[in-house]
Motif scaffolding. Structure first.
Motif, PDB file in Angstrom:
ATOM      1  N   ILE A  43       8.259   2.202   4.624  1.00  0.00           N
ATOM      2  CA  ILE A  43       9.393   1.357   4.221  1.00  0.00           C
ATOM      3  C   ILE A  43      10.496   2.205   3.610  1.00  0.00           C
ATOM      4  O   ILE A  43      11.681   2.039   3.933  1.00  0.00           O
ATOM      5  N   VAL A  44      10.129   3.125   2.714  1.00  0.00           N
ATOM      6  CA  VAL A  44      11.128   3.995   2.085  1.00  0.00           C
ATOM      7  C   VAL A  44      11.803   4.869   3.141  1.00  0.00           C
ATOM      8  O   VAL A  44      13.036   4.992   3.161  1.00  0.00           O
ATOM      9  N   ALA A  45      11.033   5.455   4.040  1.00  0.00           N
ATOM     10  CA  ALA A  45      11.610   6.298   5.091  1.00  0.00           C
ATOM     11  C   ALA A  45      12.549   5.479   5.977  1.00  0.00           C
ATOM     12  O   ALA A  45      13.679   5.906   6.264  1.00  0.00           O
ATOM     13  N   PHE A  46      12.095   4.291   6.404  1.00  0.00           N
ATOM     14  CA  PHE A  46      12.940   3.424   7.222  1.00  0.00           C
ATOM     15  C   PHE A  46      14.229   3.070   6.479  1.00  0.00           C
ATOM     16  O   PHE A  46      15.313   3.043   7.073  1.00  0.00           O
ATOM     17  N   SER A  47      14.124   2.804   5.177  1.00  0.00           N
ATOM     18  CA  SER A  47      15.309   2.466   4.377  1.00  0.00           C
ATOM     19  C   SER A  47      16.305   3.614   4.360  1.00  0.00           C
ATOM     20  O   SER A  47      17.513   3.392   4.470  1.00  0.00           O
ATOM     21  N   ALA A 103      19.249  10.760   6.547  1.00  0.00           N
ATOM     22  CA  ALA A 103      18.249  10.926   7.606  1.00  0.00           C
ATOM     23  C   ALA A 103      17.233  11.995   7.212  1.00  0.00           C
ATOM     24  O   ALA A 103      16.023  11.832   7.426  1.00  0.00           O
ATOM     25  N   LEU A 104      17.706  13.074   6.610  1.00  0.00           N
ATOM     26  CA  LEU A 104      16.791  14.137   6.149  1.00  0.00           C
ATOM     27  C   LEU A 104      15.856  13.617   5.044  1.00  0.00           C
ATOM     28  O   LEU A 104      14.684  13.977   5.006  1.00  0.00           O
ATOM     29  N   LEU A 105      16.392  12.777   4.153  1.00  0.00           N
ATOM     30  CA  LEU A 105      15.537  12.171   3.119  1.00  0.00           C
ATOM     31  C   LEU A 105      14.463  11.302   3.767  1.00  0.00           C
ATOM     32  O   LEU A 105      13.322  11.287   3.317  1.00  0.00           O
ATOM     33  N   GLY A 106      14.815  10.598   4.832  1.00  0.00           N
ATOM     34  CA  GLY A 106      13.821   9.795   5.566  1.00  0.00           C
ATOM     35  C   GLY A 106      12.740  10.663   6.173  1.00  0.00           C
ATOM     36  O   GLY A 106      11.553  10.355   6.062  1.00  0.00           O
ATOM     37  N   SER A 159       0.836  -1.203   0.000  1.00  0.00           N
ATOM     38  CA  SER A 159       0.000   0.000   0.000  1.00  0.00           C
ATOM     39  C   SER A 159       0.874   1.258   0.000  1.00  0.00           C
ATOM     40  O   SER A 159       2.011   1.224   0.471  1.00  0.00           O
ATOM     41  N   PRO A 160       0.343   2.375  -0.517  1.00  0.00           N
ATOM     42  CA  PRO A 160       1.120   3.622  -0.532  1.00  0.00           C
ATOM     43  C   PRO A 160       1.576   4.056   0.867  1.00  0.00           C
ATOM     44  O   PRO A 160       2.691   4.538   1.033  1.00  0.00           O
ATOM     45  N   GLU A 161       0.713   3.868   1.874  1.00  0.00           N
ATOM     46  CA  GLU A 161       1.096   4.258   3.232  1.00  0.00           C
ATOM     47  C   GLU A 161       2.252   3.396   3.738  1.00  0.00           C
ATOM     48  O   GLU A 161       3.225   3.909   4.292  1.00  0.00           O
ATOM     49  N   MET A 162       2.162   2.088   3.534  1.00  0.00           N
ATOM     50  CA  MET A 162       3.231   1.184   3.960  1.00  0.00           C
ATOM     51  C   MET A 162       4.510   1.488   3.176  1.00  0.00           C
ATOM     52  O   MET A 162       5.608   1.446   3.735  1.00  0.00           O
ATOM     53  N   ALA A 163       4.368   1.795   1.890  1.00  0.00           N
ATOM     54  CA  ALA A 163       5.528   2.129   1.068  1.00  0.00           C
ATOM     55  C   ALA A 163       6.258   3.344   1.627  1.00  0.00           C
ATOM     56  O   ALA A 163       7.493   3.373   1.666  1.00  0.00           O
ATOM     57  N   THR A 164       5.515   4.337   2.056  1.00  0.00           N
ATOM     58  CA  THR A 164       6.122   5.538   2.639  1.00  0.00           C
ATOM     59  C   THR A 164       6.963   5.170   3.852  1.00  0.00           C
ATOM     60  O   THR A 164       8.102   5.625   3.990  1.00  0.00           O
TER      61      THR A 164
END
Length: 184
Positions: free
Chosen positions: A71-75, A175-178, A64-69
């Motif tokens: 996951i990407v932030a955590f990455s 970290a700022l990108l996250g 889902s888009p919310e989960m993707a957000t």
């Protein structure tokens, strides 16, 4: 355009002091044909980062888009921590040197990028931006921006750079990108 610029900047910064940049220095010292080394880096990076970006875009379609957000932030946060651990080049792969500067560079760069932080960043960037060609172009440009000067000035040593501060700055950028991913 944001995907291209973010990908270029992110990978160019992350590549400073990375094992592939140290590998570029070793190859430049080993071979005189700088053009073959640069071409090997370019084509190897295009192939590797295309595969990584494709995986990122494929994977993002299954969540889902919310989960993707999240996951990407955590990455991005994970890469920020990973950047703080300096890379070292593994033992020389002399068997590849017999193949000449282009083939040796292509193979060694492709292998060195497998699971490397810039490859992981490419997966994450492709997941964040729905623009595979721009992400691949940007990450490849970032690799070239960081590695071509090292190849051209092969005698310049990465140890002369303030690596501790470069790694900290790079970690802060990831970290700022996250944070930006979570906010936007």
């Amino acid at each position: 355009m944001e995907a291209l610029l973010a990908s270029t900047f992110t990978v160019a910064i992350a590549e400073i002091g990375d094992k592939t940049q140290l590998l570029a220095l070793i190859l430049a010292a080993r071979f005189k044909n700088k053009t073959a080394i640069i071409l090997g880096i370019l084509l190897s990076t295009l192939a590797n980062h295309f595969a990584a970006a494709w995986v990122g875009q494929w994977a993002i379609n299954w969540i889902s888009p919310e989960m993707a957000t999240y996951i990407v932030a955590f990455s991005f946060f994970a890469i920020a921590l990973w950047v703080l651990v300096p890379d070292k080049v593994d033992a020389e792969e002399s068997r590849f040197y017999q193949m000449g500067p282009f083939i040796a560079t292509f193979i060694l760069f492709f292998l060195a990028e497998m699971g490397d932080k810039t490859q992981v960043a490419t997966v994450v960037l492709a997941a964040k931006y729905d623009a595979l060609p721009l992400v691949v172009l940007g990450t490849t440009l970032g690799m070239m921006i960081a590695n071509v000067p090292v190849v051209i000035a092969g005698h310049f040593s990465a140890e002369k750079l303030p690596m501790k501060w470069i790694h900290r700055g790079c970690a802060a950028l990831f970290a700022l990108l996250g944070v930006a991913t979570l906010l936007y």
